[in-house]
Write a protein that holds these residues in place. Structure first.
Motif, PDB file in Angstrom:
ATOM      1  N   LEU A   1       3.750 -13.332 -12.080  1.00  0.00           N
ATOM      2  CA  LEU A   1       2.492 -13.882 -11.576  1.00  0.00           C
ATOM      3  C   LEU A   1       1.617 -12.765 -11.007  1.00  0.00           C
ATOM      4  CD1 LEU A   1       0.636 -16.233 -10.848  1.00  0.00           C
ATOM      5  CD2 LEU A   1       1.987 -16.575  -8.765  1.00  0.00           C
ATOM      6  N   LEU A   2       2.207 -11.850 -10.256  1.00  0.00           N
ATOM      7  CA  LEU A   2       1.439 -10.726  -9.714  1.00  0.00           C
ATOM      8  C   LEU A   2       0.870  -9.846 -10.816  1.00  0.00           C
ATOM      9  CD1 LEU A   2       3.451  -9.412  -6.613  1.00  0.00           C
ATOM     10  CD2 LEU A   2       1.610 -11.110  -6.706  1.00  0.00           C
ATOM     11  N   GLU A   3       1.663  -9.593 -11.851  1.00  0.00           N
ATOM     12  CA  GLU A   3       1.204  -8.757 -12.961  1.00  0.00           C
ATOM     13  C   GLU A   3       0.005  -9.396 -13.656  1.00  0.00           C
ATOM     14  OE1 GLU A   3       5.560  -6.749 -14.039  1.00  0.00           O
ATOM     15  OE2 GLU A   3       4.862  -8.535 -15.107  1.00  0.00           O
ATOM     16  N   CYS A   4       0.059 -10.711 -13.822  1.00  0.00           N
ATOM     17  CA  CYS A   4      -1.055 -11.425 -14.445  1.00  0.00           C
ATOM     18  C   CYS A   4      -2.314 -11.356 -13.586  1.00  0.00           C
ATOM     19  CB  CYS A   4      -0.669 -12.884 -14.688  1.00  0.00           C
ATOM     20  SG  CYS A   4       0.610 -13.123 -15.939  1.00  0.00           S
ATOM     21  N   LEU A   5      -2.154 -11.551 -12.292  1.00  0.00           N
ATOM     22  CA  LEU A   5      -3.304 -11.530 -11.393  1.00  0.00           C
ATOM     23  C   LEU A   5      -3.924 -10.141 -11.302  1.00  0.00           C
ATOM     24  CD1 LEU A   5      -1.946 -13.715  -8.433  1.00  0.00           C
ATOM     25  CD2 LEU A   5      -3.517 -14.423 -10.247  1.00  0.00           C
ATOM     26  N   ALA A   6      -3.070  -9.130 -11.187  1.00  0.00           N
ATOM     27  CA  ALA A   6      -3.564  -7.767 -11.000  1.00  0.00           C
ATOM     28  C   ALA A   6      -4.385  -7.275 -12.184  1.00  0.00           C
ATOM     29  CB  ALA A   6      -2.388  -6.819 -10.749  1.00  0.00           C
ATOM     30  N   THR A   7      -4.116  -7.805 -13.365  1.00  0.00           N
ATOM     31  CA  THR A   7      -4.847  -7.406 -14.570  1.00  0.00           C
ATOM     32  C   THR A   7      -6.043  -8.319 -14.850  1.00  0.00           C
ATOM     33  OG1 THR A   7      -3.138  -8.609 -15.801  1.00  0.00           O
ATOM     34  CG2 THR A   7      -2.955  -6.214 -15.725  1.00  0.00           C
ATOM     35  N   GLY A   8      -6.382  -9.168 -13.880  1.00  0.00           N
ATOM     36  CA  GLY A   8      -7.598  -9.962 -13.997  1.00  0.00           C
ATOM     37  C   GLY A   8      -7.489 -11.211 -14.842  1.00  0.00           C
ATOM     38  N   ASN A   9      -6.267 -11.698 -15.023  1.00  0.00           N
ATOM     39  CA  ASN A   9      -6.098 -12.921 -15.797  1.00  0.00           C
ATOM     40  C   ASN A   9      -6.255 -14.160 -14.921  1.00  0.00           C
ATOM     41  OD1 ASN A   9      -4.897 -12.619 -18.782  1.00  0.00           O
ATOM     42  ND2 ASN A   9      -4.218 -10.885 -17.544  1.00  0.00           N
TER      43      ASN A   9
END
Length: 273
Positions: A180-188
């Motif tokens: 979830l963090l990886e998705c958020l950090a990349t602007g998804n």
């Protein structure tokens, strides 16, 4: 000189030796509760028994307030919360591809929501879904719009996420979710299952859409797609909201908090001999 041991509390059987040496360990061990360990009856039974012996010695590191409350209700002592972290140097937003696309990281098992992925893909046959992860069930014929990439390293994952628009996270159980963090950090924008742990990590920001069943997953992805195609300014605002939320879990900050906690526990252990 006192020693403090950090133990990843997710391997069935290994807790027994610790229980047998409970007096020697006392407050000199930290149990890390990082993985969901009640997927099946064997796990549930084993941990329900061993937890009775583990709860009153050592320290217990959990990743969310939700799990903290859960352990406290079970009578655990010396529980503390420090979340997972994200490397914002590696996972960061870049210019999105023009064609709307979905990424689903690691959804290759029933526990991670593979059945939901299949339903969504069949209903959204005109949208490409990029699926990653080891262990895709044998004999499975994926819908044509699902592009299975297998295992990819962090650099490739960051590139894939930075070019996509929405993350499909159909997992059926988590203790935190670095994904979830990886998705958020990349602007998804994110469409995920409505789990209390994910609610907490998300901060209930508007760029995360929660679903309770397969139909809601499909409907929410269509909402995101409509926003992207008809209101690009709104999509960009939501994307920025995702990035800002991820910054709360920045690597150096979280590791600093964790280091301070380890020093505190170590200093306490000096008085125990």
């Amino acid at each position: 000189m006192a020693d403090v041991v950090y133990y990843f509390n997710s391997f069935i059987g290994s807790q027994i030796s610790m229980i047998l040496h409970k007096k020697e360990l006392y407050k000199k061990i930290i149990f890390g509760h990082h993985a969901k360990n009640d997927w099946n009856l064997i796990q549930s039974t084993y941990y329900s028994i061993t937890n009775k012996f583990l709860k009153d010695f050592g320290y217990h590191h959990v990743l969310t307030k939700y799990y903290y409350d859960k352990l406290i209700r079970k009578g655990f002592k010396r529980v503390f919360v420090i979340p997972n972290f994200i490397d914002l140097e590696k996972f960061r937003p870049k210019e999105k591809k023009s064609e709307f696309s979905i990424v689903s990281l690691g959804a290759v098992s029933i526990e991670k929501g593979f059945d939901t992925l299949q339903v969504v893909a069949n209903k959204l046959h005109d949208v490409n879904i990029y699926l990653t992860g080891r262990g895709l069930p044998k004999g499975i014929i994926l819908p044509k719009n699902v592009k299975y990439l297998g295992y990819i390293d962090d650099n490739s994952k960051a590139e894939l996420l930075s070019s996509s628009h929405v993350c499909l996270l159909p997992t059926k159980g988590e203790t935190f979710s670095i994904t979830l963090l990886e998705c958020l950090a990349t602007g998804n924008l994110v469409v995920t299952r409505d789990l209390p742990e994910l609610r907490e990590v998300s901060g209930n920001i508007p760029s995360i859409f929660f679903a309770r069943n397969d139909q809601e997953f499909t409907d929410n992805i269509l909402k995101v797609k409509e926003i992207y195609e008809k209101d690009r300014e709104r999509f960009d605002e939501l994307s920025l909201t995702s990035v800002k939320r991820a910054s709360n879990f920045e690597k150096n900050k979280v590791l600093s908090d964790f280091e301070n906690k380890l020093v505190e526990i170590y200093n306490a252990s000096l008085n125990l001999g």
